[in-house]
Design a protein around this motif. Structure first.
Motif, PDB file in Angstrom:
ATOM      1  N   SER A  52      -4.416  10.887  -0.794  1.00  0.00           N
ATOM      2  CA  SER A  52      -5.241  11.491   0.250  1.00  0.00           C
ATOM      3  C   SER A  52      -4.541  12.662   0.923  1.00  0.00           C
ATOM      4  O   SER A  52      -3.320  12.704   1.002  1.00  0.00           O
TER       5      SER A  52
ATOM      6  N   CYS B 229      -1.143   2.678   4.788  1.00  0.00           N
ATOM      7  CA  CYS B 229       0.011   2.598   3.867  1.00  0.00           C
ATOM      8  C   CYS B 229       1.317   2.296   4.594  1.00  0.00           C
ATOM      9  O   CYS B 229       1.612   2.871   5.643  1.00  0.00           O
TER      10      CYS B 229
ATOM     11  N   THR C 172       5.136   5.931   1.885  1.00  0.00           N
ATOM     12  CA  THR C 172       4.493   7.207   1.584  1.00  0.00           C
ATOM     13  C   THR C 172       5.387   8.090   0.720  1.00  0.00           C
ATOM     14  O   THR C 172       6.589   8.186   0.953  1.00  0.00           O
TER      15      THR C 172
ATOM     16  N   GLY D 216       1.059   5.397  -0.152  1.00  0.00           N
ATOM     17  CA  GLY D 216       0.303   6.633   0.042  1.00  0.00           C
ATOM     18  C   GLY D 216       0.941   7.781  -0.711  1.00  0.00           C
ATOM     19  O   GLY D 216       2.166   7.920  -0.718  1.00  0.00           O
TER      20      GLY D 216
ATOM     21  N   VAL E 138       0.744  11.892  -0.813  1.00  0.00           N
ATOM     22  CA  VAL E 138       0.192  13.036  -0.083  1.00  0.00           C
ATOM     23  C   VAL E 138       0.782  14.336  -0.618  1.00  0.00           C
ATOM     24  O   VAL E 138       1.821  14.350  -1.267  1.00  0.00           O
TER      25      VAL E 138
ATOM     26  N   ILE F   6      -3.560   7.675   5.681  1.00  0.00           N
ATOM     27  CA  ILE F   6      -2.290   7.177   5.137  1.00  0.00           C
ATOM     28  C   ILE F   6      -1.542   6.389   6.203  1.00  0.00           C
ATOM     29  O   ILE F   6      -1.005   5.305   5.958  1.00  0.00           O
ATOM     30  N   LYS F   7      -1.531   6.923   7.404  1.00  0.00           N
ATOM     31  CA  LYS F   7      -0.848   6.275   8.523  1.00  0.00           C
ATOM     32  C   LYS F   7      -1.442   4.900   8.816  1.00  0.00           C
ATOM     33  O   LYS F   7      -0.726   3.945   9.140  1.00  0.00           O
TER      34      LYS F   7
ATOM     35  N   THR G  76       6.312   4.720   5.859  1.00  0.00           N
ATOM     36  CA  THR G  76       5.342   5.639   6.468  1.00  0.00           C
ATOM     37  C   THR G  76       5.718   6.012   7.898  1.00  0.00           C
ATOM     38  O   THR G  76       5.627   7.171   8.301  1.00  0.00           O
TER      39      THR G  76
ATOM     40  N   ASN H  41       0.856  -1.186   0.000  1.00  0.00           N
ATOM     41  CA  ASN H  41       0.000   0.000   0.000  1.00  0.00           C
ATOM     42  C   ASN H  41       0.891   1.234   0.000  1.00  0.00           C
ATOM     43  O   ASN H  41       1.661   1.445   0.937  1.00  0.00           O
TER      44      ASN H  41
ATOM     45  N   LYS I  74      -0.999  14.957  -7.367  1.00  0.00           N
ATOM     46  CA  LYS I  74      -1.402  13.626  -6.898  1.00  0.00           C
ATOM     47  C   LYS I  74      -2.367  12.954  -7.880  1.00  0.00           C
ATOM     48  O   LYS I  74      -2.114  11.842  -8.361  1.00  0.00           O
TER      49      LYS I  74
ATOM     50  N   ILE J 266      -2.925   4.934  -2.608  1.00  0.00           N
ATOM     51  CA  ILE J 266      -3.948   5.743  -1.939  1.00  0.00           C
ATOM     52  C   ILE J 266      -3.540   7.215  -1.949  1.00  0.00           C
ATOM     53  O   ILE J 266      -2.526   7.600  -1.362  1.00  0.00           O
TER      54      ILE J 266
END
Length: 552
Positions: free
Chosen positions: A505, A515, A518, A338, A340, A511-512, A532, A336, A347, A503
């Motif tokens: 977001s 994922c 990151t 993330g 951001v 995210i935390k 992450t 996963n 994004k 993802i």
């Protein structure tokens, strides 16, 4: 403590009822409705008092009646619902429910203003910002007297006051030429231009990234004090309400179940539902259990991905503005990732480029095959395996199609050999997998809540059995309890179907929680990428630190 003389707005046993005839297929509203065989109370005996210069926070989950209460103040309800109101809404010793159209027009143009959740919907896409702001002058009794040159200088000064950069140059721009945060500032400028006594902010920061959200909140509070306004702040973010509100009203299934001073409510909530709301908002997301990726193969490699859009150049020359620069990412099976960053950081552009919904340069390898230069026919089999869930399910789901028709579209394209019964069986199974009942497939999108529509958008993707799913702001418009349900759904689907998620977001808690890796984007460039936990606990880049500090 406010005295009775300070009361500026009061709901007295206000009730709003819907019946089957009150709901039509074209109903578009801030709240979600279901067709019912019997009448249903959308708001039931609401009693609230709002005092001068006060900030009242109204909280509750989707469908609780928060936005309906606000729309009732300005009588912006569908005409069928207007007929089913009872009780009183008192403003300046007058019952708003008894006002004629001329009185309501004056109320909306001079006394009470509203900032809606989605500024792109609130602004007219075919008119410039200048034209839309100037319209306010023509509907305000005192502003009508201001001449043309004074109007223009007033607009420029106002846009500067709400933080729009270069207002002189940008007055002739259209809404789509502004970022989400800038559009929200323009809507706020339009509202305060009238110098209203009450400003209603309906989820005014929900769709914004954390830094922009913080800026808009600071702006609203500054303007409230400068203009001496009373603020009604509707939100599902209790931590935000706790920070700015003097009093809080908690809505649940159309009723105000608790109404207290903010400090007292958070310290000693009376109702069990209020306690649940506070706990769900206060609980910090825990880091995802480290995904076991040591033996996982690389599923997708993105190398030097660039996206540029054409802009106006001098003397009719073509000019290109880069919006994504040298994006590199290696994604493993089952991982996963993330993505951001602020609005406009690139994004969503990255997601559109990966799925070939936007032209780009650079290389994208999927299962060691380069897919970035493929034509549509060659890319189609890969499109089935790389799916995108769009940010707003209400916009991405065709309102004229049933859920069965919406979900079956992808199957018709990618699995044309399926019989009707096979197709129906797949759709019923995936609908159950996302937590909806089989009868849902015969309904239309407007008959579902926001969380249910998000489940349908996920089902439309999952029915194709993809390998990579890109989720663009999957929970941005959801309350905390519904958000957690969607998160749990995504986790269960990943385990069941061996999925890999990208993802996107601005919700760093999401995210935390979801994922293991990151990527932080700023102005189209990666400023930091790491595990992450390291991003959150030991951010290396100043911009990353600023993002984390802005979380409310």
């Amino acid at each position: 403590m406010n005295s009775n003389s300070d009361c500026i707005l009061e709901f007295k046993n206000f009730t709003l009822i819907t019946t089957p005839v009150a709901l039509d297929d074209n109903l578009e509203n801030r709240e979600s409705f279901l067709h019912t065989e019997t009448e249903k109370k959308l708001i039931n005996g609401l009693n609230l008092r709002l005092y001068s210069n006060e900030v009242l926070g109204i909280v509750g989950e989707s469908g609780s009646g928060k936005s309906l209460s606000a729309l009732s103040v300005l009588q912006l309800l569908p005409s069928a619902l207007v007929k089913n109101q009872s009780g009183e809404i008192i403003f300046n010793n007058k019952n708003i429910l008894s006002m004629n159209e001329n009185q309501l027009r004056q109320l909306r143009s001079e006394d009470i203003a509203m900032v809606f959740q989605e500024p792109m919907v609130a602004l007219n896409p075919v008119h410039t910002i200048k034209k839309q702001l100037l319209e306010v002058f023509d509907h305000h009794t005192k502003l009508k007297k201001i001449n043309k040159s004074e109007r223009l200088s007033t607009l420029i000064e106002l846009l500067q006051n709400v933080g729009v950069k270069d207002p002189i140059k940008r007055l002739d721009n259209y809404p789509h030429q502004f970022s989400g945060g800038e559009r929200q500032r323009i809507i706020i400028a339009m509202a305060i231009l009238r110098n209203p006594k009450i400003l209603i902010a309906d989820e005014a920061t929900t769709a914004l990234d954390v830094t922009t959200q913080k800026q808009i909140i600071e702006l609203l509070m500054r303007l409230k004090n400068e203009y001496g306004m009373t603020l009604i702040f509707i939100s599902h973010n209790l931590q935000l309400v706790k920070k700015i509100a003097d009093k809080v009203a908690v809505m649940y299934k159309g009723q105000c179940i608790e109404y207290q001073d903010t400090k007292a409510l958070f310290q000693s909530p009376h109702h069990s539902y209020t306690k649940t709301l506070i706990n769900s908002n206060a609980t910090d997301a825990t880091f995802i259990t480290q995904q076991k990726l040591e033996d996982s193969k690389s599923l997708m490699q993105i190398e030097g991905l660039k996206v540029a859009v054409q802009s106006k150049g001098k003397f009719f020359q073509k000019s290109y503005k880069p919006i994504l620069k040298d994006f590199n990412l290696d994604i493993k099976t089952g991982q996963n990732v993330g993505i951001v960053g602020e609005s406009g950081s690139g994004k969503s552009t990255m997601a559109f480029a990966i799925t070939q919904l936007m032209p780009a340069s650079g290389q994208i390898y999927y299962k060691n095959t380069e897919i970035s230069q493929m034509r549509e026919k060659a890319f189609r089999p890969y499109r089935k395996e790389i799916q995108l869930v769009f940010q707003d399910p209400y916009s991405s789901l065709n309102p004229q199609m049933t859920i069965f028709e919406i979900i079956s579209e992808g199957l018709t394209i990618h699995e044309p050999g399926l019989s009707f019964s096979e197709k129906k069986g797949k759709i019923e199974k995936i609908i159950e997998d996302v937590g909806l009942d089989r009868d849902s497939i015969h309904k239309y999108p407007h008959q579902f809540s926001g969380g249910q529509r998000q489940r349908i958008a996920i089902a439309r993707v999952m029915v194709l059995n993809p390998k990579i799913v890109i989720l663009d702001e999957p929970t941005s418009a959801l309350d905390k309890s519904t958000e957690q349900q969607v998160i749990n759904l995504l986790i269960s689907l990943q385990k069941k179907h061996d999925l890999t998620y990208i993802i996107i977001s601005h919700d760093l808690h999401l995210i935390k929680q979801l994922c293991s890796f990151t990527v932080v984007l700023k102005a189209g460039e990666i400023v930091e990428s790491n595990d992450t936990r390291l991003i959150f606990e030991k951010p290396q880049n100043y911009y990353t630190q600023m993002l984390l500090d802005a979380v409310i």
